[in-house]
Design a protein around this motif. Structure first.
Motif, short mmCIF file in Angstrom:
data_model
loop_
_atom_site.label_atom_id
_atom_site.label_comp_id
_atom_site.label_asym_id
_atom_site.label_seq_id
_atom_site.Cartn_x
_atom_site.Cartn_y
_atom_site.Cartn_z
N THR A 166 0.88 -1.19 0.02
CA THR A 166 -0.14 0.01 -0.26
C THR A 166 1.03 1.26 0.02
O THR A 166 2.19 1.05 0.39
N LEU A 167 0.38 2.26 -0.39
CA LEU A 167 1.14 3.55 -0.47
C LEU A 167 1.61 3.88 0.68
O LEU A 167 0.98 3.94 1.80
N HIS A 213 5.30 14.01 -3.43
CA HIS A 213 4.17 14.57 -2.71
C HIS A 213 3.66 13.54 -1.87
O HIS A 213 3.05 12.44 -2.71
N ASP A 214 3.18 13.72 -0.67
CA ASP A 214 2.54 12.55 0.14
C ASP A 214 1.27 12.48 -0.54
O ASP A 214 0.53 11.43 -0.80
N GLN A 245 -6.91 11.95 -4.76
CA GLN A 245 -5.83 12.56 -3.88
C GLN A 245 -4.97 11.46 -3.32
O GLN A 245 -5.59 10.38 -2.76
N GLU A 246 -3.49 11.54 -3.87
CA GLU A 246 -2.85 10.30 -3.81
C GLU A 246 -1.20 10.71 -3.97
O GLU A 246 -1.17 11.71 -4.23
N ASN A 261 7.64 8.97 -14.85
CA ASN A 261 6.41 8.47 -14.09
C ASN A 261 5.20 8.87 -14.84
O ASN A 261 4.73 9.94 -14.99
N LEU A 262 4.16 7.60 -14.93
CA LEU A 262 3.04 7.95 -15.62
C LEU A 262 2.20 8.94 -14.95
O LEU A 262 1.51 9.86 -15.61
N ASP A 263 2.28 9.02 -13.53
CA ASP A 263 1.16 10.14 -12.92
C ASP A 263 1.79 11.55 -13.28
O ASP A 263 1.04 12.45 -13.01
N TYR A 264 2.95 11.75 -13.64
CA TYR A 264 3.11 12.86 -14.06
C TYR A 264 2.46 13.64 -15.02
O TYR A 264 2.02 15.01 -15.45
#
Lengths: 101, 175
Positions: B84-85, B106-107, B116-117, B125-128
């Motif tokens: 888990t994160l 970022h937390d 919110q993650e 990174n994909l999230d970028y």
């Protein structure tokens, strides 16, 4: 009568072996040069024959041991580069530009 | 920005092949990385954080490859065992300083879709790409030029003594 090969003349430039790890795709390249050659020649060969791309302002080429930037030394010969104590293993890391934050 | 997932078979083959190529170089072993397969599209890479005082702490990076090839993997710092994160304040979330301009962590980040993650903010990174960032042309992920190697080696750099300052919480407090 036994004959022996004559020793190589002392003035013959010694070959140096440079290893470059491409941290963009995980490939490893091996390049050869003479001690008298400038680093710039091997860096140009790296871009032309291995990376196959133009050099960009945000590219990084650093020494694997200690992280020293290689580009500022490119006008030196390998002999000078090694004698001055830069990157004795001649193992370099290449990384292209990264965005973020 | 919504990104299309890749056919899972295609993505998993590319992902496994590129990871295998990185490991075949021998550098991950030399750098102390360890790899654990979770499923065809998910791997955990354990990577050491190396502080300036010489202390070393392991971190777990979860790589998920549903979009891999045309896009980078999704990478997050996670807790061991549960995957888990990791949250800021835990042993498994790194404390970083003196970061280069190309990286942020970022937390909790507010994504445009309302999620919110955690965001590991860099262009490999994909999230970028799903968090409304605008990389320069030389920084954008390019299939063929970049592989999961780029994601891992940039994180190895960030977890080195120039930036890594230890876990967000001491190990004793994490128990």
């Amino acid at each position: 009568m036994q004959t022996t090969k004559p020793d190589k003349p002392d003035h013959e430039p010694k070959t140096v072996h440079v290893t470059v790890h491409n941290e963009d795709d995980g490939d490893t390249y091996h390049l050869n040069a003479k001690r008298d050659d400038a680093l710039a020649g091997v860096i140009a060969e790296l871009y032309d024959k291995k990376l196959r791309r133009d050099r960009q302002a945000d590219d990084r080429l650093s020494c694997e041991r200690g992280g020293e930037d290689v580009f500022p030394s490119e006008s030196l010969s390998f002999g000078e580069y090694l004698d001055q104590g830069h990157c004795p293993d001649l193992e370099w890391l290449f990384a292209g530009g990264t965005g973020g934050a | 920005m919504e990104l299309t997932e890749v056919d899972p078979e295609v993505a998993s083959l590319a992902f496994a092949g590129d990871l295998d190529r990185v490991w075949a170089s021998g550098r991950p072993q030399k750098l102390g990385w360890m790899r654990t397969r979770i499923d065809d599209l998910t791997e955990i890479v354990q990577m050491p954080g190396r502080a300036p005082d010489g202390s070393v702490d392991p971190y777990c990076l979860r790589l998920h490859a549903a979009h891999y090839g045309p896009h980078p993997v999704k990478v997050n710092f996670v807790e061991p065992q549960t995957w888990t994160l990791a949250r800021d304040g835990s042993r498994w979330f790194p404390r970083l300083e003196n970061l280069p301009p190309w990286f942020g962590l970022h937390d909790v980040y507010g994504y445009p879709d309302g999620t919110q993650e955690q965001l590991v903010c860099f262009s490999f990174n994909l999230d970028y790409y799903t968090s409304n960032h605008s990389p320069q042309p030389t920084e954008i992920w390019q299939q063929g030029r970049h592989t999961v190697a780029a994601t891992l080696y940039r994180l190895h750099d960030i977890l080195g003594p120039a930036h890594y300052r230890g876990p967000a919480a001491p190990l004793a407090e994490a128990a």
